[in-house]
Design a protein around this motif. Structure first.
Motif, PDB file in Angstrom:
ATOM      1  N   LEU A  58     -10.844  -9.919  -1.322  1.00  0.00           N
ATOM      2  CA  LEU A  58     -11.242  -8.720  -0.698  1.00  0.00           C
ATOM      3  C   LEU A  58     -10.252  -8.285   0.339  1.00  0.00           C
ATOM      4  O   LEU A  58     -10.627  -7.726   1.493  1.00  0.00           O
ATOM      5  N   GLY A  59      -8.923  -8.665   0.162  1.00  0.00           N
ATOM      6  CA  GLY A  59      -8.081  -8.582   1.228  1.00  0.00           C
ATOM      7  C   GLY A  59      -7.339  -7.002   0.910  1.00  0.00           C
ATOM      8  O   GLY A  59      -6.104  -6.850   1.481  1.00  0.00           O
ATOM      9  N   GLY A  60      -8.004  -5.947   0.593  1.00  0.00           N
ATOM     10  CA  GLY A  60      -7.389  -4.641   0.391  1.00  0.00           C
ATOM     11  C   GLY A  60      -7.648  -4.107   2.035  1.00  0.00           C
ATOM     12  O   GLY A  60      -8.236  -4.640   2.852  1.00  0.00           O
ATOM     13  N   ALA A  61      -7.214  -2.673   1.929  1.00  0.00           N
ATOM     14  CA  ALA A  61      -7.613  -1.951   3.231  1.00  0.00           C
ATOM     15  C   ALA A  61      -9.124  -1.802   3.612  1.00  0.00           C
ATOM     16  O   ALA A  61      -9.836  -1.994   2.804  1.00  0.00           O
ATOM     17  N   GLN A  62      -9.344  -1.996   4.845  1.00  0.00           N
ATOM     18  CA  GLN A  62     -10.596  -1.786   5.301  1.00  0.00           C
ATOM     19  C   GLN A  62     -10.915  -0.311   5.947  1.00  0.00           C
ATOM     20  O   GLN A  62     -10.192   0.022   6.807  1.00  0.00           O
ATOM     21  N   GLY A  63     -12.082   0.310   5.335  1.00  0.00           N
ATOM     22  CA  GLY A  63     -12.180   1.796   5.734  1.00  0.00           C
ATOM     23  C   GLY A  63     -11.018   2.443   5.232  1.00  0.00           C
ATOM     24  O   GLY A  63     -10.453   2.136   4.296  1.00  0.00           O
ATOM     25  N   PRO A  64     -10.512   3.621   6.141  1.00  0.00           N
ATOM     26  CA  PRO A  64      -9.442   4.560   5.530  1.00  0.00           C
ATOM     27  C   PRO A  64      -8.067   3.797   5.619  1.00  0.00           C
ATOM     28  O   PRO A  64      -7.302   4.174   4.592  1.00  0.00           O
ATOM     29  N   GLY A  65      -7.855   2.496   6.152  1.00  0.00           N
ATOM     30  CA  GLY A  65      -6.720   1.923   5.934  1.00  0.00           C
ATOM     31  C   GLY A  65      -5.764   2.354   6.716  1.00  0.00           C
ATOM     32  O   GLY A  65      -4.403   1.714   7.152  1.00  0.00           O
ATOM     33  N   HIS A  66      -5.505   3.596   7.410  1.00  0.00           N
ATOM     34  CA  HIS A  66      -4.327   4.164   8.126  1.00  0.00           C
ATOM     35  C   HIS A  66      -4.591   4.087   9.550  1.00  0.00           C
ATOM     36  O   HIS A  66      -3.795   4.325  10.359  1.00  0.00           O
ATOM     37  N   GLN A  67      -5.863   3.403   9.743  1.00  0.00           N
ATOM     38  CA  GLN A  67      -5.905   3.150  11.467  1.00  0.00           C
ATOM     39  C   GLN A  67      -4.848   1.971  11.962  1.00  0.00           C
ATOM     40  O   GLN A  67      -4.743   1.236  11.065  1.00  0.00           O
ATOM     41  N   ARG A  68      -4.495   2.219  13.178  1.00  0.00           N
ATOM     42  CA  ARG A  68      -3.319   1.268  13.521  1.00  0.00           C
ATOM     43  C   ARG A  68      -3.907   0.033  13.919  1.00  0.00           C
ATOM     44  O   ARG A  68      -5.225  -0.089  14.590  1.00  0.00           O
ATOM     45  N   PRO A 116       3.054  -2.143  16.051  1.00  0.00           N
ATOM     46  CA  PRO A 116       1.814  -2.350  15.317  1.00  0.00           C
ATOM     47  C   PRO A 116       1.762  -1.865  13.978  1.00  0.00           C
ATOM     48  O   PRO A 116       2.876  -1.234  13.763  1.00  0.00           O
ATOM     49  N   VAL A 117       1.222  -1.996  13.361  1.00  0.00           N
ATOM     50  CA  VAL A 117       1.003  -1.779  11.778  1.00  0.00           C
ATOM     51  C   VAL A 117      -0.433  -1.002  11.459  1.00  0.00           C
ATOM     52  O   VAL A 117      -1.190  -1.188  12.329  1.00  0.00           O
ATOM     53  N   THR A 118      -0.556  -0.503  10.078  1.00  0.00           N
ATOM     54  CA  THR A 118      -1.710   0.250   9.767  1.00  0.00           C
ATOM     55  C   THR A 118      -2.515  -1.131   9.085  1.00  0.00           C
ATOM     56  O   THR A 118      -1.954  -2.042   9.050  1.00  0.00           O
ATOM     57  N   ASN A 119      -3.625  -0.710   9.072  1.00  0.00           N
ATOM     58  CA  ASN A 119      -4.552  -1.800   8.807  1.00  0.00           C
ATOM     59  C   ASN A 119      -4.137  -2.196   7.059  1.00  0.00           C
ATOM     60  O   ASN A 119      -4.306  -3.292   6.595  1.00  0.00           O
ATOM     61  N   ARG A 120      -3.782  -1.071   6.497  1.00  0.00           N
ATOM     62  CA  ARG A 120      -3.475  -1.129   5.073  1.00  0.00           C
ATOM     63  C   ARG A 120      -2.016  -2.226   4.969  1.00  0.00           C
ATOM     64  O   ARG A 120      -1.981  -3.307   3.926  1.00  0.00           O
ATOM     65  N   GLU A 121      -1.121  -1.971   5.827  1.00  0.00           N
ATOM     66  CA  GLU A 121      -0.163  -2.833   5.935  1.00  0.00           C
ATOM     67  C   GLU A 121      -0.424  -4.219   6.440  1.00  0.00           C
ATOM     68  O   GLU A 121       0.216  -5.293   5.828  1.00  0.00           O
ATOM     69  N   LEU A 122      -1.249  -4.373   7.356  1.00  0.00           N
ATOM     70  CA  LEU A 122      -1.612  -5.838   7.743  1.00  0.00           C
ATOM     71  C   LEU A 122      -2.201  -6.487   6.571  1.00  0.00           C
ATOM     72  O   LEU A 122      -1.961  -7.741   6.342  1.00  0.00           O
ATOM     73  N   MET A 123      -3.109  -5.863   5.924  1.00  0.00           N
ATOM     74  CA  MET A 123      -3.767  -6.955   4.603  1.00  0.00           C
ATOM     75  C   MET A 123      -2.744  -6.875   3.554  1.00  0.00           C
ATOM     76  O   MET A 123      -2.831  -8.166   2.977  1.00  0.00           O
ATOM     77  N   LYS A 124      -1.945  -6.047   3.308  1.00  0.00           N
ATOM     78  CA  LYS A 124      -0.766  -6.260   2.490  1.00  0.00           C
ATOM     79  C   LYS A 124       0.078  -7.515   2.589  1.00  0.00           C
ATOM     80  O   LYS A 124       0.286  -8.384   1.855  1.00  0.00           O
ATOM     81  N   GLN A 125       0.624  -7.798   3.931  1.00  0.00           N
ATOM     82  CA  GLN A 125       1.398  -8.984   4.379  1.00  0.00           C
ATOM     83  C   GLN A 125       0.765 -10.081   4.498  1.00  0.00           C
ATOM     84  O   GLN A 125       1.089 -11.043   3.936  1.00  0.00           O
ATOM     85  N   LEU A 126      -0.541  -9.883   4.572  1.00  0.00           N
ATOM     86  CA  LEU A 126      -1.482 -11.369   4.587  1.00  0.00           C
ATOM     87  C   LEU A 126      -1.455 -11.721   3.411  1.00  0.00           C
ATOM     88  O   LEU A 126      -1.450 -12.970   2.817  1.00  0.00           O
TER      89      LEU A 126
END
Length: 295
Positions: A179-189, A222-232
């Motif tokens: 479940l490590g995809g974007a959370q919500g819209p994903g573009h939030q910083r 800082p990163v977007t939420n989408r990038e955060l989860m991608k790197q994790l």
């Protein structure tokens, strides 16, 4: 005589990290906490005695915001920050030889939801809502004291990443379960800081006696939420990461007794003052931070 520092609220994730690292540097670490075996918040005399002759006071006290914002929890979140800060200020005024620096936690969530531009200490816009009201009251309690022998620095701390607690455990669990995809819209910083850089900021402010006031404590990248989860996912070698839409997060937050603000608010915070005064972050890149934390 041993060198001494005082950690208030020093038994949580950040406090434990600070305690171990200051002890490793040869400091005697005094801890003020509600937990048995430490200096009690109800004992003003013992607090004053601990502060006497200390090199540094760091206040991390406050009820965790990882809870539902019902009235009882809201009252405790506010009280646990403002009352402890006020008590420490009173104790410092009673000292003959108070610590020359008092560092008090604040929070980067004091700024508004920002998707259009970054927030700095000089040009950041204060937001609205419960969390912001708490942050404003916290800083007001801190700066209401005039302490001629003690510098004061308030740290507006972004989300802290480290191995032994904090937000990393739930994020890793999500990624591990697919479940490590974007959370919500994903573009939030997502503004973040490695716990080791937070410690280095405290040491930096301790050495730079000309500095006081408010400091943003966040990686300059800082990163977007989408990038955060991608790197994790990359660091954890998880190829699949299902996204979690906002409505599903709201339902999940009810079940695990927390708030979606922790994931959905766009925190775009830049550490302008620290960078202007020459502080260099060890962890600038989220991928490198995750590699260090997950190794």
């Amino acid at each position: 005589m041993s060198r001494k520092i005082v950690l208030a609220g020093g038994t949580g994730f950040i406090g434990n990290y600070f305690m171990k690292n200051f002890a490793a540097r040869g400091y005697e670490v005094k801890i003020i906490s509600r937990k048995p075996g430490n200096i009690a918040w109800s004992n003003l005399h013992a607090i004053t005695e601990a502060l006497e002759g200390a090199e540094l006071l760091v206040n991390l006290a406050g009820k965790s915001v990882d809870c539902r914002y019902n009235q009882k929890n809201k009252d405790e979140i506010l009280r646990s920050r403002t009352e402890t800060t006020g008590l420490l200020g009173k104790a410092l005024l009673l000292c003959d030889n108070p610590p020359p620096l008092w560092i008090n936690s604040s929070t980067a969530t004091i700024y508004r939801h920002a998707e259009d531009r970054p927030m700095t200490e000089e040009h950041g816009e204060i937001g609205s809502g419960f969390s912001v009201d708490v942050a404003k009251a916290w800083e007001h309690a801190f700066f209401s004291f005039t302490l001629p022998k003690t510098r004061q620095a308030a740290l507006r701390i972004s989300i802290v990443l480290g191995r032994d607690g904090g937000v990393m455990s739930p994020l890793k669990n999500l990624a591990a379960c697919g479940l490590g995809g974007a959370q919500g819209p994903g573009h939030q910083r997502f503004s973040w800081i490695h716990v080791d850089d937070l410690l280095r900021i405290v040491l930096f402010l301790k050495e730079h006696k000309e500095l006081n006031g408010i400091f943003n404590c966040a990686s300059p990248n800082p990163v977007t939420n989408r990038e955060l989860m991608k790197q994790l996912r990359l660091v954890m070698n998880k190829k699949v990461g299902m996204p979690l839409p906002g409505w599903l997060l709201e339902i999940g937050a009810c079940f695990i007794r927390t708030e979606t603000e922790l994931l959905l608010k766009s925190r775009w915070v830049i550490p302008q003052r620290l960078q202007e005064h020459g502080f260099s972050f060890q962890f600038n890149d989220i991928h490198e931070a995750f590699q260090d934390i997950c190794k």
